[in-house]
Design a protein around this motif. Sequence first.
Motif, mmCIF file in Angstrom:
data_model
loop_
_atom_site.group_PDB
_atom_site.id
_atom_site.type_symbol
_atom_site.label_atom_id
_atom_site.label_comp_id
_atom_site.label_asym_id
_atom_site.label_seq_id
_atom_site.Cartn_x
_atom_site.Cartn_y
_atom_site.Cartn_z
ATOM 1 N N VAL A 130 -6.128 -4.348 7.647
ATOM 2 C CA VAL A 130 -5.713 -2.803 7.400
ATOM 3 C C VAL A 130 -6.833 -2.404 6.647
ATOM 4 N N THR A 131 -7.200 -1.020 6.944
ATOM 5 C CA THR A 131 -8.371 -0.428 6.296
ATOM 6 C C THR A 131 -7.596 0.765 5.434
ATOM 7 N N THR A 132 -7.825 0.731 4.035
ATOM 8 C CA THR A 132 -7.219 1.908 3.171
ATOM 9 C C THR A 132 -8.261 3.191 3.086
ATOM 10 N N SER A 171 -3.408 5.409 0.714
ATOM 11 C CA SER A 171 -3.139 5.453 2.046
ATOM 12 C C SER A 171 -3.897 4.370 2.836
ATOM 13 N N ALA A 172 -3.091 3.852 3.990
ATOM 14 C CA ALA A 172 -3.470 2.981 4.894
ATOM 15 C C ALA A 172 -4.039 3.837 6.219
ATOM 16 N N LEU A 173 -5.209 3.744 6.543
ATOM 17 C CA LEU A 173 -5.750 4.697 7.404
ATOM 18 C C LEU A 173 -5.755 3.996 8.691
ATOM 19 N N ALA A 174 -5.809 2.577 9.148
ATOM 20 C CA ALA A 174 -5.734 2.127 10.260
ATOM 21 C C ALA A 174 -5.497 0.610 9.997
ATOM 22 N N ALA A 175 -4.812 0.012 11.192
ATOM 23 C CA ALA A 175 -4.507 -1.460 11.207
ATOM 24 C C ALA A 175 -4.792 -2.073 12.535
ATOM 25 N N GLU A 176 -5.139 -3.271 12.659
ATOM 26 C CA GLU A 176 -5.490 -3.848 14.100
ATOM 27 C C GLU A 176 -5.318 -5.378 13.921
ATOM 28 N N LYS A 177 -5.220 -5.954 14.924
ATOM 29 C CA LYS A 177 -4.944 -7.401 15.195
ATOM 30 C C LYS A 177 -6.366 -8.053 14.982
ATOM 31 N N THR A 234 12.178 14.589 13.519
ATOM 32 C CA THR A 234 11.611 13.928 12.767
ATOM 33 C C THR A 234 10.403 12.968 13.576
ATOM 34 N N LYS A 235 9.411 12.528 13.008
ATOM 35 C CA LYS A 235 8.454 11.767 13.834
ATOM 36 C C LYS A 235 7.759 10.784 12.850
ATOM 37 N N PRO A 236 7.390 9.640 13.113
ATOM 38 C CA PRO A 236 6.664 8.859 12.175
ATOM 39 C C PRO A 236 5.470 9.479 11.313
ATOM 40 N N ALA A 237 5.598 9.050 9.897
ATOM 41 C CA ALA A 237 4.734 9.782 8.930
ATOM 42 C C ALA A 237 3.280 9.475 9.044
ATOM 43 N N SER A 238 3.134 8.343 9.653
ATOM 44 C CA SER A 238 1.826 7.756 9.843
ATOM 45 C C SER A 238 1.703 7.452 11.282
ATOM 46 N N ILE A 270 0.901 -1.166 0.034
ATOM 47 C CA ILE A 270 -0.182 0.077 0.134
ATOM 48 C C ILE A 270 0.856 1.233 -0.044
ATOM 49 N N ASP A 271 0.858 1.966 -1.071
ATOM 50 C CA ASP A 271 1.760 3.383 -1.119
ATOM 51 C C ASP A 271 0.906 4.558 -1.609
ATOM 52 N N ALA A 272 1.308 5.571 -0.635
ATOM 53 C CA ALA A 272 0.739 6.863 -0.764
ATOM 54 C C ALA A 272 1.229 7.687 -1.768
ATOM 55 N N GLY A 273 2.625 7.009 -2.214
ATOM 56 C CA GLY A 273 3.417 7.854 -3.129
ATOM 57 C C GLY A 273 4.114 9.003 -2.760
#
Length: 302
Positions: A93-95, A80-86, A228-232, A33-36
Amino acid sequence: MQTTYDVIVIGGSYAGMAGALQLARGRRTVAVIDAGIRRNRFAAHSHGLLGQDGKSPSTIADEAKAQLLKYPGVTWIDGSALAAEKTGDLFAVTTADHNTLRGKRLLLATGVSDHLPAITGLQDRWGSSVFHCPYCHGYELNQGPLGVLAVSEASIHQALLIPDWGPTTFFTNNCFTPTEIQRQQLAARQVRLETETVSEIAGEQSAIIKLANGRLIELAGLFVASLTKPASPIAYDLGCELAESPVGFYVKTDELKQTSIPGVFACGDLGRPMGSVTFAIGDGAQAGFAIHRSLIFDGLPQ
């Protein structure tokens, strides 16, 4: 479209593609999944990457993507990936377009975002005459006059490093006052100390530093260690442990790029304190190897 994969890779830049390549060659199904949005998109050329020195970042990435997509096990998803959960034994993963993908493992390669001091003209010149890495950009400045803009006391390290690429001025910019030992170190490296506040960055081909007292200093290039901080937020939402470096936060991993959450791996700039394209590719490959092996050995009788 298949919605269950062996691995879901969030982030399709250099690290993510390097990880996906190893997994595809291990005959695993992979969704990327790539937001480019690559971190080095502001630079016209990428330097220091063996075999690719001087190519544009987009050319390197496009060639890598074309090679990756020759493997039938790879699915590329622009977005983009908006969320992820186990959810049970799988990660969901929700896009951004409201699709849900599921995978046995998750590789986070979302990179980090750079945050620069709020100085007029600084952001506009990021990647053209304002840089963060001398190994990536210093050689092409042809030993011209260089500057280092302090963002914290940690910037002293950068100021002592840069003179190998050209005569250097260190702009402390009210961030800190060097100790006597630090002043001696700067003097030993022939670094000029400038304590006047920087009010603006101008110039087209060069970086013209405008000081609060009206003086102008023209440089071939200005270096600044962006924070810096995580982009997502996905790593944070999953509960992955973060670590802090002198320039910001990143996701903490072990030597195999496993995060604190079982089944979740992180690589590239997201998973290390300092980054480059070379490190990102190596990190991604390491993560790909480790994920493939975990899919095999974690499923064997214990």
